[in-house]
Design a protein around this motif. Sequence first.
Motif, PDB file in Angstrom:
ATOM      1  N   LEU A  15       0.840  -1.200   0.000  1.00  0.00           N
ATOM      2  CA  LEU A  15       0.000   0.000   0.000  1.00  0.00           C
ATOM      3  C   LEU A  15       0.875   1.251   0.000  1.00  0.00           C
ATOM      4  O   LEU A  15       0.572   2.227  -0.667  1.00  0.00           O
ATOM      5  CB  LEU A  15      -0.942   0.003   1.196  1.00  0.00           C
ATOM      6  N   GLY A  16       1.979   1.229   0.733  1.00  0.00           N
ATOM      7  CA  GLY A  16       2.951   2.322   0.710  1.00  0.00           C
ATOM      8  C   GLY A  16       2.292   3.685   0.912  1.00  0.00           C
ATOM      9  O   GLY A  16       1.376   3.835   1.734  1.00  0.00           O
ATOM     10  N   PRO A  17       2.741   4.695   0.154  1.00  0.00           N
ATOM     11  CA  PRO A  17       2.216   6.053   0.339  1.00  0.00           C
ATOM     12  C   PRO A  17       0.739   6.169  -0.037  1.00  0.00           C
ATOM     13  O   PRO A  17       0.101   7.168   0.271  1.00  0.00           O
ATOM     14  CB  PRO A  17       3.055   6.914  -0.612  1.00  0.00           C
ATOM     15  N   LEU A  18       0.188   5.140  -0.699  1.00  0.00           N
ATOM     16  CA  LEU A  18      -1.222   5.208  -1.087  1.00  0.00           C
ATOM     17  C   LEU A  18      -2.146   4.749   0.039  1.00  0.00           C
ATOM     18  O   LEU A  18      -3.359   4.928  -0.046  1.00  0.00           O
ATOM     19  CB  LEU A  18      -1.472   4.327  -2.326  1.00  0.00           C
ATOM     20  N   GLU A  19      -1.580   4.176   1.081  1.00  0.00           N
ATOM     21  CA  GLU A  19      -2.392   3.573   2.135  1.00  0.00           C
ATOM     22  C   GLU A  19      -3.547   4.452   2.631  1.00  0.00           C
ATOM     23  O   GLU A  19      -4.673   3.972   2.753  1.00  0.00           O
ATOM     24  CB  GLU A  19      -1.489   3.155   3.306  1.00  0.00           C
ATOM     25  N   PRO A  20      -3.298   5.765   2.898  1.00  0.00           N
ATOM     26  CA  PRO A  20      -4.404   6.576   3.427  1.00  0.00           C
ATOM     27  C   PRO A  20      -5.573   6.733   2.461  1.00  0.00           C
ATOM     28  O   PRO A  20      -6.671   7.108   2.863  1.00  0.00           O
ATOM     29  CB  PRO A  20      -3.753   7.946   3.689  1.00  0.00           C
ATOM     30  N   LEU A  21      -5.323   6.463   1.182  1.00  0.00           N
ATOM     31  CA  LEU A  21      -6.373   6.654   0.177  1.00  0.00           C
ATOM     32  C   LEU A  21      -7.278   5.442   0.016  1.00  0.00           C
ATOM     33  O   LEU A  21      -8.360   5.539  -0.546  1.00  0.00           O
ATOM     34  CB  LEU A  21      -5.724   6.900  -1.201  1.00  0.00           C
ATOM     35  N   ILE A  22      -6.805   4.281   0.478  1.00  0.00           N
ATOM     36  CA  ILE A  22      -7.486   3.020   0.159  1.00  0.00           C
ATOM     37  C   ILE A  22      -8.732   2.833   1.031  1.00  0.00           C
ATOM     38  O   ILE A  22      -8.654   2.853   2.251  1.00  0.00           O
ATOM     39  CB  ILE A  22      -6.540   1.810   0.380  1.00  0.00           C
ATOM     40  N   ASP A  23      -9.887   2.656   0.381  1.00  0.00           N
ATOM     41  CA  ASP A  23     -11.124   2.397   1.118  1.00  0.00           C
ATOM     42  C   ASP A  23     -11.289   0.914   1.416  1.00  0.00           C
ATOM     43  O   ASP A  23     -11.869   0.533   2.430  1.00  0.00           O
ATOM     44  CB  ASP A  23     -12.344   2.827   0.282  1.00  0.00           C
ATOM     45  N   ARG A  24     -10.819   0.086   0.502  1.00  0.00           N
ATOM     46  CA  ARG A  24     -11.106  -1.353   0.617  1.00  0.00           C
ATOM     47  C   ARG A  24      -9.982  -2.129  -0.056  1.00  0.00           C
ATOM     48  O   ARG A  24      -9.413  -1.668  -1.044  1.00  0.00           O
ATOM     49  CB  ARG A  24     -12.441  -1.646  -0.088  1.00  0.00           C
ATOM     50  N   THR A  25      -9.655  -3.284   0.508  1.00  0.00           N
ATOM     51  CA  THR A  25      -8.691  -4.164  -0.158  1.00  0.00           C
ATOM     52  C   THR A  25      -9.381  -5.472  -0.514  1.00  0.00           C
ATOM     53  O   THR A  25     -10.222  -5.985   0.237  1.00  0.00           O
ATOM     54  CB  THR A  25      -7.461  -4.479   0.729  1.00  0.00           C
ATOM     55  N   VAL A  26      -9.029  -5.978  -1.687  1.00  0.00           N
ATOM     56  CA  VAL A  26      -9.509  -7.289  -2.124  1.00  0.00           C
ATOM     57  C   VAL A  26      -8.250  -8.113  -2.360  1.00  0.00           C
ATOM     58  O   VAL A  26      -7.331  -7.663  -3.040  1.00  0.00           O
ATOM     59  CB  VAL A  26     -10.325  -7.161  -3.430  1.00  0.00           C
ATOM     60  N   VAL A  27      -8.187  -9.278  -1.750  1.00  0.00           N
ATOM     61  CA  VAL A  27      -6.996 -10.126  -1.892  1.00  0.00           C
ATOM     62  C   VAL A  27      -7.354 -11.371  -2.688  1.00  0.00           C
ATOM     63  O   VAL A  27      -8.332 -12.066  -2.373  1.00  0.00           O
ATOM     64  CB  VAL A  27      -6.419 -10.522  -0.511  1.00  0.00           C
ATOM     65  N   LEU A  28      -6.571 -11.629  -3.737  1.00  0.00           N
ATOM     66  CA  LEU A  28      -6.761 -12.846  -4.544  1.00  0.00           C
ATOM     67  C   LEU A  28      -5.734 -13.895  -4.131  1.00  0.00           C
ATOM     68  O   LEU A  28      -4.592 -13.574  -3.814  1.00  0.00           O
ATOM     69  CB  LEU A  28      -6.547 -12.542  -6.034  1.00  0.00           C
ATOM     70  N   ARG A  29      -6.180 -15.135  -4.141  1.00  0.00           N
ATOM     71  CA  ARG A  29      -5.250 -16.269  -3.993  1.00  0.00           C
ATOM     72  C   ARG A  29      -5.691 -17.344  -4.972  1.00  0.00           C
ATOM     73  O   ARG A  29      -6.848 -17.778  -4.934  1.00  0.00           O
ATOM     74  CB  ARG A  29      -5.307 -16.819  -2.561  1.00  0.00           C
ATOM     75  N   ASP A  30      -4.793 -17.717  -5.872  1.00  0.00           N
ATOM     76  CA  ASP A  30      -5.105 -18.743  -6.880  1.00  0.00           C
ATOM     77  C   ASP A  30      -6.431 -18.491  -7.584  1.00  0.00           C
ATOM     78  O   ASP A  30      -7.247 -19.411  -7.729  1.00  0.00           O
ATOM     79  CB  ASP A  30      -5.144 -20.139  -6.231  1.00  0.00           C
ATOM     80  N   GLY A  31      -6.667 -17.253  -7.990  1.00  0.00           N
ATOM     81  CA  GLY A  31      -7.855 -16.945  -8.769  1.00  0.00           C
ATOM     82  C   GLY A  31      -9.149 -16.881  -7.991  1.00  0.00           C
ATOM     83  O   GLY A  31     -10.236 -16.878  -8.578  1.00  0.00           O
TER      84      GLY A  31
END
Length: 271
Positions: free
Chosen positions: A212-228
């Motif tokens: 996320l780095g310097p963008l972290e404060p901007l992120i509303d939601r994270t979606v994590v993929l694993r094997d599709g």
Amino acid sequence: MPQQTSQEARTVRHDAVISLSSATATLGSRPVLRGVDLAVRRGEVVALLGANGSGKSTAVRSVIGQVPLTGGSVELFGTPLKQFRQWARVGYVPQRTTAAGGVPATVREVVSSGRLSRSRLGLLSSKTDKAAVDRAIGLVGLADRAKDSVSALSGGQHQRVLIARALASEPELLIMDEPMAGVDLASQEILAGTLRRQVAAGVSVLLVLHELGPLEPLIDRTVVLRDGLVVHDGPPTAGALPGHDDHHLTKEDCHPDAAGAASPLPTGLLS
Ligand SMILES: Nc1ncnc2c1ncn2[C@@H]1O[C@H](COP(=O)(O)OP(=O)(O)OP(=O)(O)O)[C@@H](O)[C@H]1O
Ligand SMILES: [Mg+2]
């Protein structure tokens, strides 16, 4: 009538700008997406995370029609992808696979190509077009390099040209596949500031990231993929702890180099 603030725009207008439902895709003979649901609502900033090969690029490329789905559906701004024609509303930054080179074009020419979807007859004649191109080049801090050939730029500068090209059409939706890859920290801060202003103006964003780095404060939601498959979809803070929800994220989900590597989730979330 009082003007709506960008914050109100972000909280009130919750219609989806991207809607990927039960998406399956096969590349070669390999099932790469195995039933992915991914929605980005108007004004939202969503980070798509996952290890190398988990299907992130395939998912975003399916959203813009570069990878055909074998099942499921995609809608952009509520319109099924097959009927969608308003490409000026979408800015796309592909994942950088090769260094700059090959095409003898200047920074200005490459960024101008991002404006073509907005121009009549593909001609960039109007003052508005030229101003938008200049503005996009300035936003990524390359005004002094506008006349240089892209082949004379460093990898990170080339990446900034691709971002400027996506910004040139003044899109309502930005889709960026690892925009920070190969960009040094100082330039990342410049780009984070650019993105912050875009988001404040109501632009929706889907970002593929490893950190996320310097963008972290901007992120509303994270979606994590694993094997599709989606193994996490929620706020970047709550619910993303391993053992905190039923998805049990591992470091491998979030970083290709696994143990000891920087985490894309906020510091302290991964044990
Ligand atoms: N053109 C292709 N033909 C066959 N398989 C492919 C092709 N492109 C990608 N793949 C495979 O699909 C899987 C998902 O690839 P994808 O590029 O979507 O992963 P990713 O999550 O973006 O990875 P990275 O973090 O390395 O960018 C990988 O196993 C990859 O080898
Ligand atoms: Mg990728």
